[in-house]
Structure formats: structure tokens, C-alpha cells
Design a protein around this motif. Structure first.
Motif, PDB file in Angstrom:
ATOM      1  N   THR A   1      34.551  38.337  42.417  1.00  0.00           N
ATOM      2  CA  THR A   1      33.981  38.471  41.091  1.00  0.00           C
ATOM      3  C   THR A   1      33.594  37.101  40.538  1.00  0.00           C
ATOM      4  OG1 THR A   1      35.513  40.280  40.778  1.00  0.00           O
ATOM      5  CG2 THR A   1      34.414  39.455  38.788  1.00  0.00           C
ATOM      6  N   ALA A   2      32.401  37.012  39.992  1.00  0.00           N
ATOM      7  CA  ALA A   2      31.992  35.804  39.268  1.00  0.00           C
ATOM      8  C   ALA A   2      32.069  36.134  37.780  1.00  0.00           C
ATOM      9  CB  ALA A   2      30.581  35.405  39.665  1.00  0.00           C
ATOM     10  N   TRP A   3      32.465  35.149  37.001  1.00  0.00           N
ATOM     11  CA  TRP A   3      32.787  35.400  35.592  1.00  0.00           C
ATOM     12  C   TRP A   3      31.849  34.635  34.666  1.00  0.00           C
ATOM     13  CZ3 TRP A   3      36.827  38.861  35.048  1.00  0.00           C
ATOM     14  CH2 TRP A   3      37.604  39.080  36.198  1.00  0.00           C
ATOM     15  N   SER A   4      31.673  35.189  33.463  1.00  0.00           N
ATOM     16  CA  SER A   4      30.797  34.509  32.521  1.00  0.00           C
ATOM     17  C   SER A   4      31.234  34.721  31.071  1.00  0.00           C
ATOM     18  CB  SER A   4      29.366  35.026  32.742  1.00  0.00           C
ATOM     19  OG  SER A   4      28.531  34.639  31.733  1.00  0.00           O
ATOM     20  N   ASP A   5      31.978  35.809  30.827  1.00  0.00           N
ATOM     21  CA  ASP A   5      32.279  36.205  29.452  1.00  0.00           C
ATOM     22  C   ASP A   5      33.744  35.944  29.118  1.00  0.00           C
ATOM     23  OD1 ASP A   5      32.535  37.417  27.018  1.00  0.00           O
ATOM     24  OD2 ASP A   5      32.035  39.440  27.710  1.00  0.00           O
ATOM     25  N   LEU A   6      33.961  35.205  28.070  1.00  0.00           N
ATOM     26  CA  LEU A   6      35.333  34.918  27.620  1.00  0.00           C
ATOM     27  C   LEU A   6      36.089  36.201  27.269  1.00  0.00           C
ATOM     28  CD1 LEU A   6      37.332  32.675  26.778  1.00  0.00           C
ATOM     29  CD2 LEU A   6      36.152  32.525  24.605  1.00  0.00           C
ATOM     30  N   TRP A   7      35.345  37.216  26.866  1.00  0.00           N
ATOM     31  CA  TRP A   7      35.976  38.473  26.414  1.00  0.00           C
ATOM     32  C   TRP A   7      35.833  39.570  27.460  1.00  0.00           C
ATOM     33  CZ3 TRP A   7      38.850  36.937  22.743  1.00  0.00           C
ATOM     34  CH2 TRP A   7      38.426  35.883  21.923  1.00  0.00           C
ATOM     35  N   ASP A   8      35.713  39.167  28.725  1.00  0.00           N
ATOM     36  CA  ASP A   8      35.547  40.156  29.789  1.00  0.00           C
ATOM     37  C   ASP A   8      36.726  41.128  29.814  1.00  0.00           C
ATOM     38  OD1 ASP A   8      35.315  41.469  32.327  1.00  0.00           O
ATOM     39  OD2 ASP A   8      34.003  39.830  32.973  1.00  0.00           O
ATOM     40  N   PRO A   9      36.484  42.424  29.581  1.00  0.00           N
ATOM     41  CA  PRO A   9      37.593  43.379  29.497  1.00  0.00           C
ATOM     42  C   PRO A   9      38.294  43.635  30.834  1.00  0.00           C
ATOM     43  CG  PRO A   9      35.484  44.498  29.313  1.00  0.00           C
ATOM     44  CD  PRO A   9      35.186  43.048  29.366  1.00  0.00           C
ATOM     45  N   ARG A  10      37.697  43.108  31.948  1.00  0.00           N
ATOM     46  CA  ARG A  10      38.344  43.338  33.252  1.00  0.00           C
ATOM     47  C   ARG A  10      39.630  42.528  33.404  1.00  0.00           C
ATOM     48  NH1 ARG A  10      33.339  42.170  36.996  1.00  0.00           N
ATOM     49  NH2 ARG A  10      33.031  40.707  35.291  1.00  0.00           N
ATOM     50  N   VAL A  11      39.808  41.517  32.583  1.00  0.00           N
ATOM     51  CA  VAL A  11      41.084  40.787  32.633  1.00  0.00           C
ATOM     52  C   VAL A  11      42.011  41.484  31.635  1.00  0.00           C
ATOM     53  CG1 VAL A  11      42.210  38.543  32.404  1.00  0.00           C
ATOM     54  CG2 VAL A  11      39.827  38.682  33.164  1.00  0.00           C
ATOM     55  N   ALA A  12      43.042  42.164  32.183  1.00  0.00           N
ATOM     56  CA  ALA A  12      43.825  43.136  31.422  1.00  0.00           C
ATOM     57  C   ALA A  12      44.429  42.560  30.126  1.00  0.00           C
ATOM     58  CB  ALA A  12      44.915  43.718  32.305  1.00  0.00           C
ATOM     59  N   ASP A  13      44.973  41.367  30.206  1.00  0.00           N
ATOM     60  CA  ASP A  13      45.667  40.860  29.014  1.00  0.00           C
ATOM     61  C   ASP A  13      44.801  39.921  28.163  1.00  0.00           C
ATOM     62  OD1 ASP A  13      45.469  38.781  30.689  1.00  0.00           O
ATOM     63  OD2 ASP A  13      47.608  38.391  30.905  1.00  0.00           O
ATOM     64  N   ASN A  14      43.505  39.948  28.421  1.00  0.00           N
ATOM     65  CA  ASN A  14      42.581  39.093  27.669  1.00  0.00           C
ATOM     66  C   ASN A  14      42.882  37.599  27.803  1.00  0.00           C
ATOM     67  OD1 ASN A  14      40.586  40.711  26.703  1.00  0.00           O
ATOM     68  ND2 ASN A  14      41.726  41.321  24.875  1.00  0.00           N
ATOM     69  N   MET A  15      43.443  37.229  28.907  1.00  0.00           N
ATOM     70  CA  MET A  15      43.800  35.816  29.107  1.00  0.00           C
ATOM     71  C   MET A  15      42.895  35.160  30.159  1.00  0.00           C
ATOM     72  SD  MET A  15      46.183  34.699  27.191  1.00  0.00           S
ATOM     73  CE  MET A  15      47.006  35.510  25.848  1.00  0.00           C
ATOM     74  N   ALA A  16      41.651  35.636  30.237  1.00  0.00           N
ATOM     75  CA  ALA A  16      40.723  35.084  31.244  1.00  0.00           C
ATOM     76  C   ALA A  16      40.617  33.576  31.128  1.00  0.00           C
ATOM     77  CB  ALA A  16      39.342  35.708  31.062  1.00  0.00           C
ATOM     78  N   HIS A  17      40.665  33.072  29.905  1.00  0.00           N
ATOM     79  CA  HIS A  17      40.441  31.639  29.688  1.00  0.00           C
ATOM     80  C   HIS A  17      41.553  30.789  30.276  1.00  0.00           C
ATOM     81  CE1 HIS A  17      43.078  32.898  26.480  1.00  0.00           C
ATOM     82  NE2 HIS A  17      43.339  31.652  26.174  1.00  0.00           N
ATOM     83  N   ILE A  18      42.669  31.423  30.608  1.00  0.00           N
ATOM     84  CA  ILE A  18      43.777  30.674  31.206  1.00  0.00           C
ATOM     85  C   ILE A  18      43.952  31.069  32.661  1.00  0.00           C
ATOM     86  CG2 ILE A  18      46.289  30.311  31.111  1.00  0.00           C
ATOM     87  CD1 ILE A  18      46.029  30.365  28.110  1.00  0.00           C
ATOM     88  N   GLU A  19      43.969  32.360  32.909  1.00  0.00           N
ATOM     89  CA  GLU A  19      44.331  32.843  34.243  1.00  0.00           C
ATOM     90  C   GLU A  19      43.352  32.451  35.339  1.00  0.00           C
ATOM     91  OE1 GLU A  19      45.125  36.982  33.990  1.00  0.00           O
ATOM     92  OE2 GLU A  19      46.980  36.634  32.887  1.00  0.00           O
ATOM     93  N   LEU A  20      42.082  32.395  34.997  1.00  0.00           N
ATOM     94  CA  LEU A  20      41.095  32.157  36.058  1.00  0.00           C
ATOM     95  C   LEU A  20      41.203  30.760  36.671  1.00  0.00           C
ATOM     96  CD1 LEU A  20      37.919  33.950  34.645  1.00  0.00           C
ATOM     97  CD2 LEU A  20      39.519  34.780  36.363  1.00  0.00           C
ATOM     98  N   SER A  21      41.907  29.839  36.018  1.00  0.00           N
ATOM     99  CA  SER A  21      42.032  28.512  36.630  1.00  0.00           C
ATOM    100  C   SER A  21      43.451  28.198  37.106  1.00  0.00           C
ATOM    101  CB  SER A  21      41.593  27.422  35.639  1.00  0.00           C
ATOM    102  OG  SER A  21      42.630  27.145  34.721  1.00  0.00           O
ATOM    103  N   ARG A  22      44.407  29.070  36.801  1.00  0.00           N
ATOM    104  CA  ARG A  22      45.804  28.746  37.103  1.00  0.00           C
ATOM    105  C   ARG A  22      46.113  28.549  38.587  1.00  0.00           C
ATOM    106  NH1 ARG A  22      46.493  26.521  33.426  1.00  0.00           N
ATOM    107  NH2 ARG A  22      47.690  27.017  31.563  1.00  0.00           N
ATOM    108  N   ASP A  23      45.468  29.335  39.452  1.00  0.00           N
ATOM    109  CA  ASP A  23      45.784  29.227  40.882  1.00  0.00           C
ATOM    110  C   ASP A  23      44.821  28.272  41.597  1.00  0.00           C
ATOM    111  OD1 ASP A  23      43.464  30.681  40.724  1.00  0.00           O
ATOM    112  OD2 ASP A  23      44.050  32.150  42.253  1.00  0.00           O
ATOM    113  N   ARG A  24      44.034  27.502  40.881  1.00  0.00           N
ATOM    114  CA  ARG A  24      43.004  26.668  41.521  1.00  0.00           C
ATOM    115  C   ARG A  24      43.526  25.269  41.889  1.00  0.00           C
ATOM    116  NH1 ARG A  24      39.405  29.934  43.505  1.00  0.00           N
ATOM    117  NH2 ARG A  24      41.320  31.108  43.602  1.00  0.00           N
ATOM    118  N   ASP A  25      42.968  24.707  42.967  1.00  0.00           N
ATOM    119  CA  ASP A  25      43.304  23.325  43.346  1.00  0.00           C
ATOM    120  C   ASP A  25      42.372  22.328  42.653  1.00  0.00           C
ATOM    121  OD1 ASP A  25      45.323  23.950  45.338  1.00  0.00           O
ATOM    122  OD2 ASP A  25      43.669  24.804  46.498  1.00  0.00           O
TER     123      ASP A  25
END
Ligand code: CTP
Length: 400
Positions: A59-83
Motif C-alpha cells: 500500500t502507498a499512502w497519501s492521506d493523513l486521515w486514511d481510514p485503513r489505519v484502524a487507530d488513526n495513528m497513520a502519522h506515527i505508525e507508518l514510520s515506526r518500523d523503518r530503518d
């Protein structure tokens, strides 16, 4: 592969160079990376979310309010596992926001909330680049420890010419690879010679050696990746200068010797990879030699200075590394050459396997004996050589 398994968040911002980042995404995936793309709204005007999705296989992402991220924490979760977060292209607007800690969309929010390092590849119009506000913002990012790759000068999509073109995808990939290399030579100054030399016979003819310069350029690149400040003195070759190093072009062995003499005194390490012509022509002529039936011209040859041996003999000489291209009896010649040149480390390869190729097979010879580095791409062997030099220098330091 150095990038295998690396988890990259690839951010794209609004700029025409975004189309090149599709290629970058593909190259990263090919290199074995897990690539998650995040596009700003502006980026989606230049390249589609679907394009990045297809190329990265996720999945490629673009929307801060993307409802596919269940807890609405896309702005944090999408980078947490990155190197690493790579933003390419990084627009002037993105750079300004990142420098000031602004977070008004998904990408800038992820950047602000990141725990991993950030690398940006700026791309913008030359006036935007030259604007003191942009330069100030870049300095602020650099001070914050952000790595900046490029830009370069050239023709721009807007029709103007100047600084601000994004590095090509291959160049950004090289910068990402560099980023992950251990900084074993941080603070060291490294001098490298590469390529052949040319010794003129007349205005159009030369004596030279078969050498593409690829191994020397790979060593220079690997040293810079390891954090060194690198000067590369090169004979005539058809190779682009690796990013981030100073290059001096020379032609003859004497010119190479002069350039080395000027730089050796301030170098910590000297790696002599050049295939220096052992002889030059004493009876060189100013006009082209004409062919005469049945009679070949006679060349008088005089010996050129041995650059490596000269450097190794200096008081407070840098740590010297020689290269030996042999056609047979590799070990025997290598040991003899190392002793004769008075150097601590010699890298030996078989000429017929190495010249012109992207691959090589190298064995190192030092006081502790023989160390085969195996066979592989020249850049990977160069990185192993750099690691070996760094280890030997560290051991020296401990003994002092
Ligand atoms: N080298 C140098 N200056 C020269 C000749 C060689 O600095 N005039 C360096 C090369 O860059 C390399 C090493 O010395 O690091 C080995 O060079 P090579 O020409 O193979 O060694 P020679 O001593 O010339 O031995 P031979 O030609 O007999 O193999």
C-alpha cells in the motif's frame, strides 16, 4: 547486497522529478528493500499512488486521515518500523516545513514523529534553490543530522539551467547505500590514484596500460562511504565522479606524481590503485611520426618514478596500500612487491580477470599473512578493503 532487508519509507513531494522516484522505488525493491511509499497531495499530481503501489508491492499512502489505519495513528505508525526515511524529490516547501518542524500532512507528520534517520534529495527551480530562505533551511536540516543527497546542476523542466536538479535514481541509490555503511574511516583523509597513465610518443600516440579505473573509483567511493574525506587522482578514464569527493585529472605518470606529492603530506591513507606506466618515451617528438616502409620507429624508454614507493619512504608517510595486477604466481609476486615497495598492505588480483570488468577477485597481503576477499562486484571488494585498512589502522593506534 548492502540494502537487502532494509526498510525504507520513500516520501515523494510535489515536483516533476517525482516521476524519477518511481524508478528509485523499483531499484530499491530490486536491491532487496521493503519500500513503503508516502506521497504528498502535490506529488500525486506528478505520479500516481497506484504507480508506487504496483512498484513497491504494498500500500502507498497519501492521506493523513486514511481510514485503513484502524487507530488513526497513520502519522506515527507508518514510520515506526523503518530503518530510513528517504524524501525524493524533496521540494523547497517540504524542506522548509521539515526545517521548522511543521507537520500539516501525512509525510511531514511522519518526518516529525520519526525515530529513524532522514535523507532528502532536493529538487527545485534554480531560483528557489538559490533563495537564502532555502539555503538557511538546508543548513538547519544538516545541523539536525539530516543527510542531503544532491542536487546537481543542469537543465531544468521549467526551461532554466542551474542548480536544483534531483540526483538521478542511481545516484540516490548510491547515497542510500553509503548511508548504511559503517563509518570506519570517519575523520580520515584518503588519497586514491586510479586509472592508467598515458605517456606520449608524438601528438597522437601514447604508451598506456589497460585499466578502466573502475577499481580505483570503487575504492574512492567506499572510503567516502566510510566517512573519509577523499581525493581521487585519476588518469584518463571514462567514468563519472562518485558523489562527495574531490577529483584531480592527470595524464602522465609525472603529472600523477606531482598531484600525489601535493596531497600526500596531508593524507592519512594512500591507496595506489592506478596502473602507472613504468616507462615514458625519452625521444618524444612534437610532430606526428610518419610511416616509413620496412622501418619501425625506435622508442627510447626511461623509467618513471615509482609513486607508491616514494610516498611509502616519506617521513610520517600515510598508511600505504598498493595494488598488484599480476598475470600469474599471484602470491609470490604480491609478497615480493609488498616488501620491495615497503608498504603495510597490498591488494593483489589477476589482471586478466579484473581489467574492464565490474567484478574482481582480490587477496590482501599484510604482516599477518594472506586474506582472500573472494570474488564479487568491485564496490563490494572495495568496502571489504576499506574495512581491513580501518582495522589495521585501529590496531596501530592501540599499539602507540
Ligand atoms: N605504482 C606506482 N608508480 C609506478 C608504478 C607502480 O605508484 N611508477 C604502484 C601502483 O599503483 C600499484 C603498485 O605500485 O599500487 C604496483 O605496481 P606494478 O606496476 O604492478 O609494480 P611494479 O613494481 O612496476 O612491478 P612489475 O611491473 O614488475 O609487476
Amino acid at each position: 547486497m548492502t540494502l537487502k532487508g532494509k526498510r525504507i519509507l520513500l516520501g515523494l513531494t510535489g515536483g516533476i522529478a517525482a516521476y524519477k522516484s518511481a524508478e528509485l522505488a523499483r531499484s530499491l525493491v530490486r536491491a532487496g528493500c521493503d519500500v513503503r511509499a508516502v506521497l504528498t497531495e502535490a506529488a500525486t499530481h506528478f505520479v500516481g499512488v497506484a504507480t508506487l503501489q504496483a512498484l513497491t508491492g504494498q500500500t502507498a499512502w497519501s492521506d493523513l486521515w486514511d481510514p485503513r489505519v484502524a487507530d488513526n495513528m497513520a502519522h506515527i505508525e507508518l514510520s515506526r518500523d523503518r530503518d530510513l526515511i528517504v524524501v525524493a524529490p524533496a521540494s523547497a516547501d517540504f524542506i522548509a516545513k521539515a526545517a521548522h518542524g511543521l507537520a500539516d500532512d501525512l509525510l511531514t507528520t511522519l518526518v516529525l514523529a520519526r525515530r529513524c534517520p532522514l535523507l532528502v534529495a532536493p529538487a527545485m527551480n534554480v531560483e528557489m534553490w538559490d533563495n537564502p530562505a532555502t539555503q538557511r533551511n538546508l543548513l538547519a536540516l544538516r545541523d539536525d543530522g539530516v543527510a542531503i543527497a544532491g542536487p546537481v546542476a543542469g537543465d531544468q523542466a521549467c526551461g532554466e539551467t542551474g542548480m536544483g536538479r534531483m540526483l538521478e535514481p542511481a545516484g540516490i541509490l548510491a547515497e542510500i547505500e553509503a548511508f548504511f555503511q559503517p563509518k570506519s574511516l570517519a575523520g580520515k583523509r584518503v588519497l586514491v590514484t586510479a586509472g592508467p597513465t598515458e605517456e606520449p610518443i608524438d601528438p597522437v600516440r601514447v604508451i598506456t596500460n589497460a585499466s578502466s579505473g573502475k577499481m580505483g573509483f570503487a575504492v574512492a567511493r567506499a572510503a567516502r562511504e566510510a566517512g573519509a574525506e577523499v581525493t581521487l587522482i585519476s588518469g584518463p578514464v571514462a567514468l563519472a565522479t562518485p558523489a562527495g569527493l574531490a577529483r584531480v585529472d592527470v595524464r602522465t605518470a609525472q603529472e600523477m606524481f606531482d598531484a600525489v606529492k601535493a596531497a600526500a603530506g596531508t593524507s592519512d591513507i594512500f591507496v595506489s590503485v592506478a596502473a602507472v606506466s613504468d616507462y615514458r618515451v625519452a625521444n618524444r617528438v612534437a610532430q606526428k611520426i610518419k610511416k616509413r616502409a620496412g622501418e619501425g620507429p625506435r622508442l627510447e624508454l626511461v623509467e618513471n618514478p615509482d609513486i607508491l614507493a616514494w610516498v611509502a619512504k616519506q617521513r610520517a608517510a600515510p598508511f600505504c596500500v598498493g595494488f598488484a595486477a599480476e598475470s600469474e604466481k599471484l602470491g609470490e609476486h604480491a609478497r615480493e612487491k609488498r616488501a620491495r615497495k615497503g608498504i603495510p598492505l597490498l591488494a593483489a588480483n589477476l589482471a586478466q580477470e579484473a581489467i574492464g570488468s565490474d567484478d574482481n577477485a582480490i587477496t590482501l597481503f599484510d604482516d599477518n599473512g594472506e586474506h582472500p576477499l573472494g570474488r564479487g562486484p568491485k564496490i563490494e571488494l572495495a568496502r571489504k578493503l576499506v574495512a581491513h585498512v580501518a582495522a589495521l589502522m585501529a590496531a596501530r593506534q592501540r599499539r602507540r
